[in-house]
Design an enzyme around this catalytic site. Structure first.
Site, short mmCIF file in Angstrom:
data_model
loop_
_atom_site.label_atom_id
_atom_site.label_comp_id
_atom_site.label_asym_id
_atom_site.label_seq_id
_atom_site.Cartn_x
_atom_site.Cartn_y
_atom_site.Cartn_z
N CYS A 131 -1.86 -11.12 -5.98
CA CYS A 131 -1.95 -9.87 -5.20
C CYS A 131 -2.05 -8.62 -6.08
O CYS A 131 -2.88 -7.74 -5.83
CB CYS A 131 -0.75 -9.76 -4.26
SG CYS A 131 0.82 -10.16 -5.03
N HIS A 247 2.17 -3.18 -2.39
CA HIS A 247 2.46 -3.00 -3.81
C HIS A 247 1.83 -1.70 -4.32
O HIS A 247 0.75 -1.30 -3.88
CB HIS A 247 1.83 -4.13 -4.64
CG HIS A 247 2.45 -5.48 -4.43
ND1 HIS A 247 3.60 -5.70 -3.72
CD2 HIS A 247 2.05 -6.70 -4.88
CE1 HIS A 247 3.88 -6.99 -3.74
NE2 HIS A 247 2.95 -7.62 -4.43
#
Ligand code: A2P
Length: 353
Positions: A131, A247
């Protein structure tokens, strides 16, 4: 139209798959949600229908005549069951780290290296990158094409959703305990993170390897160069923060050419699936609360180094359950359908005759 299996359908990424396939009007003929024995019979919603989760077995892919299998149930599950899906004639799009560095398996971010999809045939599998890597390379690619990146220093601020539903629950439980003044007990009971995550940051994601680098950090180094076909020096510090979802990354790039902030903004804004939010004087910059539940990489705080004219700094944020996992996998599948879908279905029809 395709028969699609979601392996890990009850997980944090699995649930996003269901939403994204529906939102994007993916050509699903039949959807088969799969998980462990524990979840058999659990109900999930897809396109207004209630579907019952089935047990993941080696035979299920043949029994259900699956064409496309999205795997998101952990590396060991992919290692054991992805070959069964391929054997049954499906293409596997794997979200785990298990196959990513296999030279015969393409590692794809469709905005960056869609051309690598053609190598899917070698093993019947396409790997979805980590990710943190996905959102980073989407912002690096236009800057690399413009300024020629030689080195990247990056610090990540990774949400607990990267550790799945259990990670999200652990943060929420600790926060509830804080409000009830009972944190000590909850911290004793922690399972997912090595330390208390509520009101803390932990510079440790995945296990530590040689030289003091974590496995998560080495994934960013190796995967970035595999995707970009480059030899960029990458130095990540991966940090878990008490954010529920999305994130963030503080990135510094060292380039061959002198950088230009306006040009950087322009090439980023023109790049697929990137949105520039960069008006610090109005308090406008990317943040997890902006990125969550969207399919964009947000870039801002773009500035030139005070000392070195070939260095640019910026901040990026993306929803890692979507951009960093399910959406990227679905975008891979969409591109694959565009490039190979008709041939694949034709081949299957011929095989059955
Ligand atoms: P289950 O709910 O039955 O355990 P998350 O990343 O949110 O923790 O989700 C992990 C997903 O992977 C869940 O859907 C989980 O199903 C699935 N999973 C975990 N282990 C297995 C296994 N051995 N076989 C099949 N599915 C598994």
């Amino acid at each position: 139209m395709y028969n699609v299996a979601i392996v890990g359908a009850t997980g944090a990424v699995g649930e996003e798959f269901l939403r994204i396939l529906e939102e994007r009007n993916f050509p699903v003929k039949k959807l088969v949600p799969l998980a462990s024995k524990r979840s058999v019979g659990v109900e999930v919603e897809f396109r207004g229908e209630t579907l019952k989760v089935k047990e993941l077995t080696c035979d299920v892919f043949k029994e259900e005549d699956i064409d496309i299998a999205f795997f998101s149930a952990g590396g060991s599950v992919s290692a054991k069951f992805a070959p069964c899906a391929v054997e049954a004639g499906a293409i596997v799009i794997d979200n785990t780290s298990h196959f990513r560095m296999d030279p015969d398996i393409p590692l794809v971010v469709p905005e960056v290296n869609p051309e690598d999809i053609k190598d899917w045939k070698k093993k019947g599998i396409i790997a979805n990158p980590n990710c943190s890597t996905i959102q980073m390379v989407i912002s690096l690619k236009p800057l690399h094409d413009e300024f020629g990146i030689k080195r990247v220093d990056v610090a990540t601020y990774q949400a607990v959703s990267g550790a799945g539903k259990k990670g999200m629950e652990e943060l929420l439980e600790q926060m509830r305990a804080i409000f009830n003044f009972k944190l000590d007990k909850k911290v004793e009971e922690r399972e997912v993170f090595p330390w208390q995550i509520a009101l803390n940051v932990i510079p440790h994601i995945d296990r530590f390897m040689e030289g003091g680098w974590s496995r998560e950090e080495l994934k960013m180094v190796n995967e970035t160069n595999k995707i970009m076909h480059s030899n960029i020096e990458v130095a990540p510090t991966c940090v878990r923060v008490p954010v529920l979802r999305s994130h963030s990354e503080a990135i510094s790039i060292y380039c061959e050419k002198e950088v230009d902030v306006d040009r950087a903004r322009e090439v980023l804004a023109n790049f697929e699936d990137v949105k520039v939010i960069d008006n610090p004087e109005k308090n406008e910059y990317p943040m997890p609360i902006i990125a969550t539940d969207t399919d964009y990489v947000y870039v801002g705080r773009i500035r030139k180094d005070l000392f070195n004219p070939k260095v640019l700094h910026f901040f990026n944020v993306a929803d890692q359950l979507r951009v960093g996992a399910a959406t990227n996998a679905v975008r891979i599948a969409e591109k694959w359908i565009e490039m190979e879908g008709e041939k694949f279905l034709q081949g299957k029809r011929n095989g059955k005759k």
